[in-house]
Design an enzyme around this catalytic site. Structure first.
Site, mmCIF file in Angstrom:
data_model
loop_
_atom_site.group_PDB
_atom_site.id
_atom_site.type_symbol
_atom_site.label_atom_id
_atom_site.label_comp_id
_atom_site.label_asym_id
_atom_site.label_seq_id
_atom_site.Cartn_x
_atom_site.Cartn_y
_atom_site.Cartn_z
ATOM 1 N N HIS A 1 0.833 -1.205 0.000
ATOM 2 C CA HIS A 1 0.000 0.000 0.000
ATOM 3 C C HIS A 1 0.866 1.253 0.000
ATOM 4 O O HIS A 1 0.578 2.218 -0.724
ATOM 5 C CB HIS A 1 -0.934 -0.016 1.212
ATOM 6 C CG HIS A 1 -1.949 -1.105 1.184
ATOM 7 N ND1 HIS A 1 -3.301 -0.869 1.049
ATOM 8 C CD2 HIS A 1 -1.821 -2.456 1.264
ATOM 9 C CE1 HIS A 1 -3.956 -2.021 1.048
ATOM 10 N NE2 HIS A 1 -3.068 -2.997 1.180
ATOM 11 N N ASP B 1 -5.978 5.885 1.307
ATOM 12 C CA ASP B 1 -6.203 4.449 1.155
ATOM 13 C C ASP B 1 -7.586 4.151 1.729
ATOM 14 O O ASP B 1 -7.894 4.524 2.861
ATOM 15 C CB ASP B 1 -5.121 3.673 1.917
ATOM 16 C CG ASP B 1 -5.139 2.193 1.616
ATOM 17 O OD1 ASP B 1 -6.201 1.560 1.812
ATOM 18 O OD2 ASP B 1 -4.098 1.657 1.195
#
Length: 461
Positions: free
Chosen positions: A18, A126
């Protein structure tokens, strides 16, 4: 002084895949001339920079345009990954995610401060970190975009099923009678809930290309699923190293230079999976018996804090194994620049856990995959590679994932991928797809490039 037109804020989930995806997007946006502010703990900002493009050059243009903000987080509990756990979910990483929940106040304060000196603050978060932006959403000139790190194929199926299958689907999607064949009910609900938490977002960004996931982008964009939010497919294709040069070249690439084209299988299972010594032994025997060239990344999973003290676990191998196979293979016990390895001309196959980053990098490099999903969205990604794109095959049935994989199966899988007509055909398909992706991301008018330009125009309006 006239305020800046737009500033961009990035909020990642504190896990390597990520961090990497959002830093790649940060570099892409910075290349368009917009200042980017990357938020996180000092530990994870350091990790992101260290591993980005095999080292983010401190004096690069990207570093000057990306401003890293080290925000205070509670100490991250030191929980080692358990290589003997029957379920390989990286529960040891939850400590870092929990620590990031404390950033809710600091993130809101920083966005508010920035909003006083800029026309618009664009917050790209995110989607698994949505709770952290809750206090910032009331800032009038702040605009929010969710960033999706998994495949659109997987995300659509999860949301479609969670929303009660509001319309019929066609083609390969009909083969998935329920995503709960692959994902636990808890994980399905967790992923689905992140879309419901914040209806005030301006849109969503997906780390993909319409070239390979266009039909699923269209389905995700339907009112029943997206709620009318704009959807962008943006997969950055640049890195500081390829753009600006400089820096050291990884030594494994020198070994690969000496091998024949498409003759080496790359074996890696990402940064969140730990194998037991027994599993590694079977793997080693299978690789040796296959008689194929290989590069095998054999390292323990990342800790929640990769810079925490303590000696790294050295996974056991048969006595003398590395010396015995040194002509045919490399065993690497440290983090490596995977994108550069997959792009090397000697790599002809990839045995992978099928994290989405690894999947896309293999597609872009034209490398077929022996799919060995371990947890989370990986079995869905494996299905996409093998049944939709048809550039790979699965190592075994998902329902047998907790069983020990023996050396004989490893040998057979490697031979099938690297030394068979079936493997050759997969390589041909993968290379055709790779060439199309290169064309679509071209700066001088490729489809993906145009979509990125549209996004930049939108946030700079």
């Amino acid at each position: 002084m006239k305020p800046a037109q737009v500033s961009v804020v990035m909020l990642p989930l504190p896990a390597q895949s990520h961090l990497n995806q959002l830093l790649q997007l940060s570099a892409h946006i910075a290349s368009a001339g917009l200042p980017v502010h990357f938020l996180g703990s000092a530990t994870h900002n350091r990790q992101a920079q260290l591993r980005f493009g095999h080292g983010l050059e401190p004096k690069s243009t990207f570093h000057q345009m990306i401003h890293f903000h080290d925000l205070p987080t509670p100490p991250i509990a030191a929980v080692d990954p358990d290589p003997n756990a029957p379920d390989k979910l990286p529960v040891h990483m939850s400590a870092a995610t929990s620590a990031y929940l404390s950033l809710r106040g600091p993130v809101a304060e920083l966005v508010l401060e920035m909003s006083l000196n800029t026309t618009r603050v664009v917050v790209i978060y995110d989607r698994l970190m949505i709770e952290v932006i809750r206090d910032a959403v009331s800032i009038p000139n702040a605009e929010f975009y969710g960033f999706n790190c998994i495949s659109v194929f997987s995300l659509f199926l999860v949301l479609w099923e969670a929303m009660g299958k509001p319309f019929e689907v066609e083609g390969e999607l009909k083969k998935v009678t329920s995503v709960k064949e692959f994902l636990s009910e808890g994980l399905v609900n967790f992923i689905a809930s992140k879309s419901e938490l914040f209806d005030g977002r301006a849109g969503d960004i997906h780390n993909t290309s319409r070239l390979i996931e266009g039909p699923y982008m269209d389905l995700l964009s339907r009112q029943e699923i997206s709620g009318g939010k704009k959807q962008w497919a943006i997969r950055p294709s640049i890195s500081p190293r390829s753009t600006e040069g400089g820096g050291s070249r990884h030594t494994c690439l020198d070994w690969l230079d000496k091998q024949a084209p498409r003759s080496v299988i790359y074996v890696s299972f990402g940064t969140t999976t730990s194998f037991s010594d027994e599993e590694a032994m079977e793997f080693a025997i299978g690789l040796e018996q296959s008689k194929q060239k290989f590069v095998w990344v054999l390292r323990d999973a990342d800790k929640a804090d990769i810079f925490a003290g303590g000696e790294a676990r050295k996974i056991g191998l048969p006595k003398g194994f590395e010396e015995k196979v040194k002509e045919n293979g490399l065993v690497l016990r440290y983090w490596v620049p995977q994108k550069e390895i997959l792009a090397h001309k000697s790599i002809g196959g990839f045995m992978s856990h099928c994290g989405w980053n690894s999947c896309y990098e293999s597609i872009a490099a034209g490398v077929p995959v022996a799919a060995w999903p371990i947890h989370s969205d990986q079995p869905m990604n494996a299905l996409f590679l093998t049944e939709v794109l048809k550039i790979g095959f699965t190592v075994g049935k998902w329902e047998e994932r907790k069983e020990m994989v023996k050396a004989e199966r490893i040998k057979n899988v490697v031979e099938r991928l690297m030394a068979s007509e079936e493997g050759d055909e997969m390589r041909r398909r993968a290379q055709v797809l790779s060439a199309a992706i290169v064309e679509s991301t071209a700066a001088d008018g490729g489809e993906s490039g145009r979509e990125f330009d549209e996004f930049i125009s939108h946030i700079s309006r």
